[in-house]
Design a protein around this motif. Structure first.
Motif, PDB file in Angstrom:
ATOM      1  N   HIS A  10     -30.722  98.978 -66.672  1.00 30.04           N
ATOM      2  CA  HIS A  10     -30.729 100.031 -67.680  1.00 30.04           C
ATOM      3  C   HIS A  10     -30.063  99.547 -68.964  1.00 30.04           C
ATOM      4  O   HIS A  10     -29.852 100.311 -69.898  1.00 30.04           O
ATOM      5  CB  HIS A  10     -29.997 101.278 -67.162  1.00 30.04           C
ATOM      6  N   GLU A  11     -29.730  98.249 -68.988  1.00 33.63           N
ATOM      7  CA  GLU A  11     -29.088  97.676 -70.163  1.00 33.63           C
ATOM      8  C   GLU A  11     -29.968  96.598 -70.785  1.00 33.63           C
ATOM      9  O   GLU A  11     -30.667  95.874 -70.083  1.00 33.63           O
ATOM     10  CB  GLU A  11     -27.739  97.055 -69.789  1.00 33.63           C
ATOM     11  N   VAL A  12     -29.895  96.492 -72.094  1.00 38.22           N
ATOM     12  CA  VAL A  12     -30.553  95.410 -72.809  1.00 38.22           C
ATOM     13  C   VAL A  12     -29.509  94.343 -73.094  1.00 38.22           C
ATOM     14  O   VAL A  12     -28.336  94.649 -73.322  1.00 38.22           O
ATOM     15  CB  VAL A  12     -31.195  95.927 -74.124  1.00 38.22           C
ATOM     16  N   GLY A  13     -29.908  93.067 -73.046  1.00 34.40           N
ATOM     17  CA  GLY A  13     -28.977  91.979 -73.299  1.00 34.40           C
ATOM     18  C   GLY A  13     -29.193  91.361 -74.668  1.00 34.40           C
ATOM     19  O   GLY A  13     -30.315  91.341 -75.184  1.00 34.40           O
ATOM     20  N   THR A  67     -37.743  95.716 -72.501  1.00 36.52           N
ATOM     21  CA  THR A  67     -38.883  96.450 -71.948  1.00 36.52           C
ATOM     22  C   THR A  67     -38.519  97.103 -70.620  1.00 36.52           C
ATOM     23  O   THR A  67     -38.785  98.292 -70.398  1.00 36.52           O
ATOM     24  CB  THR A  67     -40.088  95.509 -71.751  1.00 36.52           C
ATOM     25  N   TYR A  68     -37.892  96.337 -69.738  1.00 43.01           N
ATOM     26  CA  TYR A  68     -37.520  96.873 -68.425  1.00 43.01           C
ATOM     27  C   TYR A  68     -36.385  97.886 -68.536  1.00 43.01           C
ATOM     28  O   TYR A  68     -36.355  98.875 -67.797  1.00 43.01           O
ATOM     29  CB  TYR A  68     -37.120  95.728 -67.492  1.00 43.01           C
ATOM     30  N   ALA A  69     -35.455  97.657 -69.456  1.00 43.28           N
ATOM     31  CA  ALA A  69     -34.371  98.618 -69.663  1.00 43.28           C
ATOM     32  C   ALA A  69     -34.907  99.938 -70.185  1.00 43.28           C
ATOM     33  O   ALA A  69     -34.411 101.013 -69.837  1.00 43.28           O
ATOM     34  CB  ALA A  69     -33.340  98.038 -70.628  1.00 43.28           C
ATOM     35  N   VAL A 125     -33.738  85.741 -65.904  1.00 41.82           N
ATOM     36  CA  VAL A 125     -33.119  85.212 -67.119  1.00 41.82           C
ATOM     37  C   VAL A 125     -32.016  84.255 -66.691  1.00 41.82           C
ATOM     38  O   VAL A 125     -31.137  84.624 -65.912  1.00 41.82           O
ATOM     39  CB  VAL A 125     -32.521  86.339 -67.992  1.00 41.82           C
ATOM     40  N   ILE A 126     -32.096  83.011 -67.170  1.00 41.87           N
ATOM     41  CA  ILE A 126     -31.083  82.019 -66.811  1.00 41.87           C
ATOM     42  C   ILE A 126     -30.441  81.452 -68.078  1.00 41.87           C
ATOM     43  O   ILE A 126     -31.070  81.413 -69.143  1.00 41.87           O
ATOM     44  CB  ILE A 126     -31.663  80.865 -65.964  1.00 41.87           C
ATOM     45  N   ALA A 127     -29.198  81.038 -67.943  1.00 39.22           N
ATOM     46  CA  ALA A 127     -28.480  80.434 -69.063  1.00 39.22           C
ATOM     47  C   ALA A 127     -28.935  78.983 -69.228  1.00 39.22           C
ATOM     48  O   ALA A 127     -28.819  78.188 -68.293  1.00 39.22           O
ATOM     49  CB  ALA A 127     -26.980  80.491 -68.825  1.00 39.22           C
ATOM     50  N   SER A 128     -29.473  78.640 -70.384  1.00 43.00           N
ATOM     51  CA  SER A 128     -29.870  77.251 -70.625  1.00 43.00           C
ATOM     52  C   SER A 128     -28.707  76.441 -71.188  1.00 43.00           C
ATOM     53  O   SER A 128     -28.806  75.228 -71.361  1.00 43.00           O
ATOM     54  CB  SER A 128     -31.072  77.188 -71.569  1.00 43.00           C
ATOM     55  N   SER A 129     -27.606  77.105 -71.492  1.00 43.69           N
ATOM     56  CA  SER A 129     -26.338  76.477 -71.855  1.00 43.69           C
ATOM     57  C   SER A 129     -25.250  77.488 -71.520  1.00 43.69           C
ATOM     58  O   SER A 129     -25.558  78.648 -71.199  1.00 43.69           O
ATOM     59  CB  SER A 129     -26.305  76.126 -73.346  1.00 43.69           C
ATOM     60  N   ASP A 130     -24.003  77.084 -71.568  1.00 44.69           N
ATOM     61  CA  ASP A 130     -22.943  78.072 -71.403  1.00 44.69           C
ATOM     62  C   ASP A 130     -23.137  79.146 -72.463  1.00 44.69           C
ATOM     63  O   ASP A 130     -23.385  78.834 -73.639  1.00 44.69           O
ATOM     64  CB  ASP A 130     -21.566  77.431 -71.588  1.00 44.69           C
ATOM     65  N   CYS A 131     -23.071  80.393 -72.075  1.00 43.75           N
ATOM     66  CA  CYS A 131     -23.372  81.444 -73.034  1.00 43.75           C
ATOM     67  C   CYS A 131     -22.566  82.718 -72.774  1.00 43.75           C
ATOM     68  O   CYS A 131     -22.025  82.924 -71.682  1.00 43.75           O
ATOM     69  CB  CYS A 131     -24.866  81.757 -73.058  1.00 43.75           C
ATOM     70  N   GLU A 132     -22.516  83.553 -73.795  1.00 47.10           N
ATOM     71  CA  GLU A 132     -21.918  84.876 -73.710  1.00 47.10           C
ATOM     72  C   GLU A 132     -22.990  85.901 -74.044  1.00 47.10           C
ATOM     73  O   GLU A 132     -23.742  85.730 -75.012  1.00 47.10           O
ATOM     74  CB  GLU A 132     -20.731  85.001 -74.659  1.00 47.10           C
ATOM     75  N   ILE A 133     -23.049  86.943 -73.245  1.00 48.71           N
ATOM     76  CA  ILE A 133     -24.093  87.955 -73.374  1.00 48.71           C
ATOM     77  C   ILE A 133     -23.480  89.329 -73.605  1.00 48.71           C
ATOM     78  O   ILE A 133     -22.560  89.738 -72.890  1.00 48.71           O
ATOM     79  CB  ILE A 133     -24.980  88.009 -72.111  1.00 48.71           C
ATOM     80  N   LEU A 134     -23.987  90.019 -74.599  1.00 50.78           N
ATOM     81  CA  LEU A 134     -23.603  91.405 -74.863  1.00 50.78           C
ATOM     82  C   LEU A 134     -24.622  92.318 -74.192  1.00 50.78           C
ATOM     83  O   LEU A 134     -25.834  92.137 -74.362  1.00 50.78           O
ATOM     84  CB  LEU A 134     -23.600  91.673 -76.371  1.00 50.78           C
ATOM     85  N   PHE A 135     -24.152  93.281 -73.416  1.00 51.91           N
ATOM     86  CA  PHE A 135     -25.031  94.258 -72.780  1.00 51.91           C
ATOM     87  C   PHE A 135     -24.807  95.626 -73.399  1.00 51.91           C
ATOM     88  O   PHE A 135     -23.664  96.048 -73.631  1.00 51.91           O
ATOM     89  CB  PHE A 135     -24.769  94.316 -71.266  1.00 51.91           C
TER      90      PHE A 135
END
Length: 224
Positions: free
Chosen positions: A50-53, A86-88, A99-109
């Motif tokens: 229910h969240e968008v990233g 779309t799914y959210a 969805v996979i991290a292609s590098s170290d990353c930070e995600i806002l939801f």
């Protein structure tokens, strides 16, 4: 969250909204940040969300895997861009991609329904936010259309030239870098990596292009 405000103010989603107002809106949108190591899964096929990233740092890949584990890369998501919207939005359909991290990353939801529902503390900015969200969805539709154009080419050579030409036009330069390594590019174009590498070698030998890792140079004197 304060350290991300400058980045957020330059994203399509928050275009036209002051940093101070973004800060108050994030609370209304139940925003939270998670960190992921390279190659780790951010979202899995089958998840109900229910969240968008939004990628704040690093990058992520949207992938689809078949029953046998064969992977196809649908898109790359870099800093400031959204995924899984779309799914959210639908909320009742499980993810058909991962969805996979292609590098170290930070995600806002962000809670998607709260993006669509105006609240008393940020009403004057919420209409702008919804408008920006629609613009983002339209842009992603264009990106998908371009991928279909590359995929519709009959041969590996034609798929490569279609994609590289589009990247050159986007960069407004015959020299440009792409966000994929060789395996990722093969997965994105749904071609065999060895066949693709052989084709790249032929294109280089024919003087059509040159490359070093993920940096390419298209030769302007080439005409199909």
């Amino acid at each position: 969250m304060e350290k991300y405000l400058t980045l957020l103010s330059n994203t399509t989603l928050f275009t036209g909204i002051d940093k101070e107002d973004i800060s108050s809106m994030l609370n209304c949108l139940s925003a939270h940040v998670s960190s992921y190591a390279k190659e780790s899964f951010i979202l899995h096929t089958g998840d109900m969300i229910h969240e968008v990233g939004m990628v704040l740092s690093g990058s992520a890949l949207i992938i689809k895997e078949d029953f046998w584990g064969n992977r196809s890369i649908l898109s790359e998501v870099s800093s400031g861009f959204l995924f899984a919207e779309t799914y959210a939005c639908i909320g009742t359909v499980p993810l058909e991609v991962s969805v996979i991290a292609s590098s170290d990353c930070e995600i806002l939801f962000l809670d998607f329904q709260k993006i669509l529902t105006t609240c008393s503390s940020a009403c004057q900015f919420h209409t702008r936010l919804i408008h920006n969200l629609l613009a983002t969805l339209a842009q992603k539709n264009l990106t998908l259309t371009r991928k279909v154009e590359h995929m519709s080419q009959k041969t590996t050579r034609d798929k490569l030239l279609s994609y590289l030409s589009a990247e050159s036009l986007k960069a407004k330069s015959p020299s440009f870098s792409i966000p994929f390594n060789r395996q990722q590019l093969a997965d994105y174009l749904s071609v065999d990596r060895s066949a693709m590498s052989n084709e790249l070698g032929k294109l280089k030998k024919e003087g059509i292009l040159d490359y070093n890792k993920n940096t390419f140079l298209l030769k302007e004197n080439f005409h199909e």
